[in-house]
Design a protein around this motif. Structure first.
Motif, PDB file in Angstrom:
ATOM      1  N   ASN A   1      62.085  38.084  -1.657  1.00 27.31           N
ATOM      2  CA  ASN A   1      62.648  38.660  -0.436  1.00 27.31           C
ATOM      3  C   ASN A   1      62.501  40.183  -0.510  1.00 27.31           C
ATOM      4  N   PRO A   2      61.296  40.700  -0.252  1.00 32.31           N
ATOM      5  CA  PRO A   2      61.050  42.141  -0.370  1.00 32.31           C
ATOM      6  C   PRO A   2      62.097  42.964   0.374  1.00 32.31           C
ATOM      7  N   GLY A   3      62.518  44.032  -0.277  1.00 26.85           N
ATOM      8  CA  GLY A   3      63.511  44.931   0.295  1.00 26.85           C
ATOM      9  C   GLY A   3      64.932  44.608  -0.122  1.00 26.85           C
ATOM     10  N   GLU A   4      65.193  43.387  -0.558  1.00 30.27           N
ATOM     11  CA  GLU A   4      66.539  43.005  -1.001  1.00 30.27           C
ATOM     12  C   GLU A   4      66.754  43.478  -2.436  1.00 30.27           C
ATOM     13  N   LEU A   5      67.899  44.090  -2.697  1.00 26.50           N
ATOM     14  CA  LEU A   5      68.255  44.525  -4.047  1.00 26.50           C
ATOM     15  C   LEU A   5      69.181  43.486  -4.678  1.00 26.50           C
ATOM     16  N   ILE A   6      68.855  43.089  -5.921  1.00 21.09           N
ATOM     17  CA  ILE A   6      69.681  42.154  -6.680  1.00 21.09           C
ATOM     18  C   ILE A   6      70.051  42.809  -8.004  1.00 21.09           C
ATOM     19  N   ARG A   7      71.086  42.317  -8.662  1.00 22.09           N
ATOM     20  CA  ARG A   7      71.493  42.856  -9.962  1.00 22.09           C
ATOM     21  C   ARG A   7      70.392  42.586 -10.984  1.00 22.09           C
ATOM     22  N   ALA A   8      69.924  43.620 -11.626  1.00 24.10           N
ATOM     23  CA  ALA A   8      68.842  43.489 -12.609  1.00 24.10           C
ATOM     24  C   ALA A   8      69.289  42.653 -13.805  1.00 24.10           C
ATOM     25  N   GLU A   9      70.556  42.775 -14.191  1.00 24.52           N
ATOM     26  CA  GLU A   9      71.050  42.032 -15.347  1.00 24.52           C
ATOM     27  C   GLU A   9      71.033  40.526 -15.109  1.00 24.52           C
ATOM     28  N   GLU A  10      70.982  40.100 -13.867  1.00 23.79           N
ATOM     29  CA  GLU A  10      70.986  38.674 -13.527  1.00 23.79           C
ATOM     30  C   GLU A  10      69.597  38.155 -13.165  1.00 23.79           C
ATOM     31  N   ALA A  11      68.616  39.039 -13.095  1.00 24.89           N
ATOM     32  CA  ALA A  11      67.261  38.676 -12.668  1.00 24.89           C
ATOM     33  C   ALA A  11      66.411  38.205 -13.847  1.00 24.89           C
ATOM     34  N   SER A  12      65.284  37.602 -13.508  1.00 24.74           N
ATOM     35  CA  SER A  12      64.235  37.282 -14.477  1.00 24.74           C
ATOM     36  C   SER A  12      63.019  38.103 -14.084  1.00 24.74           C
ATOM     37  N   PHE A  13      62.211  38.485 -15.072  1.00 23.45           N
ATOM     38  CA  PHE A  13      61.096  39.393 -14.841  1.00 23.45           C
ATOM     39  C   PHE A  13      59.803  38.784 -15.353  1.00 23.45           C
ATOM     40  N   LEU A  14      58.796  38.804 -14.510  1.00 24.46           N
ATOM     41  CA  LEU A  14      57.478  38.309 -14.873  1.00 24.46           C
ATOM     42  C   LEU A  14      56.555  39.510 -15.024  1.00 24.46           C
ATOM     43  N   ILE A  15      55.912  39.601 -16.169  1.00 21.21           N
ATOM     44  CA  ILE A  15      54.901  40.642 -16.374  1.00 21.21           C
ATOM     45  C   ILE A  15      53.542  39.950 -16.353  1.00 21.21           C
ATOM     46  N   THR A  16      52.778  40.250 -15.298  1.00 16.76           N
ATOM     47  CA  THR A  16      51.442  39.675 -15.142  1.00 16.76           C
ATOM     48  C   THR A  16      50.552  40.663 -14.404  1.00 16.76           C
ATOM     49  N   GLU A  17      49.346  40.812 -14.868  1.00 17.74           N
ATOM     50  CA  GLU A  17      48.387  41.701 -14.203  1.00 17.74           C
ATOM     51  C   GLU A  17      47.952  41.148 -12.853  1.00 17.74           C
ATOM     52  N   ASN A  18      48.348  39.935 -12.536  1.00 15.13           N
ATOM     53  CA  ASN A  18      47.981  39.317 -11.266  1.00 15.13           C
ATOM     54  C   ASN A  18      48.932  39.676 -10.121  1.00 15.13           C
TER      55      ASN A  18
END
Length: 143
Positions: free
Chosen positions: A85-102
């Motif tokens: 949901n671009p533009g929506e801010l969520i708590r970073a501590e509760e998020a998951s992060f994907l690191i991909t060059e794609n």
């Protein structure tokens, strides 16, 4: 009258020290770390100090680099935009992060946030990469 003046000052103090996230004005706000204009609604981020000062960033890595130079006691909350949901801010501590060059990001470290690990895994199946929680992401960035 003296009590009314004191009450007004107290209310103004409490309002000015609010720890509320603020919307990022895409195309207008500048990154507090690299000074680039924030335009990417998927990778923006926000840090709020314990006194309510809001710092805005064009990418998570800018927020992490900025935070590394801060007094740890002053950081209150971290927020991030996310892929679903671009533009929506969520708590970073509760998020998951994907690191991909794609999935390109503004600063080239390819870090993209998701509101849950399940959502990150769905995109990982298509785009490859590694998934991190907030603590693991910070450790990975500080290596």
């Amino acid at each position: 009258m003296k009590n009314l003046s004191a009450l007004v000052v107290l209310i103004l103090t409490l309002v000015s020290c609010s720890m509320e996230k603020q919307p990022i004005a895409y195309g207008e706000d500048s990154c507090d770390f690299c000074k680039m204009t924030i335009v990417d609604q998927i990778h923006g981020a926000e840090l709020i100090t314990d006194k309510g000062k809001v710092y805005k960033f064009d990418a998570l890595e800018c927020m992490l680099n900025f935070e590394a130079d801060m007094d740890k006691e002053k950081v209150g909350q971290f927020y991030t935009n996310h892929f679903l949901n671009p533009g929506e801010l969520i708590r970073a501590e509760e998020a998951s992060f994907l690191i991909t060059e794609n999935i390109p990001s503004p600063m080239g470290e390819f870090i993209t946030a998701f509101p849950s690990q399940k959502e990150a895994e769905k995109v990982q199946a298509e785009k490859d990469g590694e998934i991190y929680n907030w603590e693991a992401l910070i450790k990975q960035q500080n290596h």
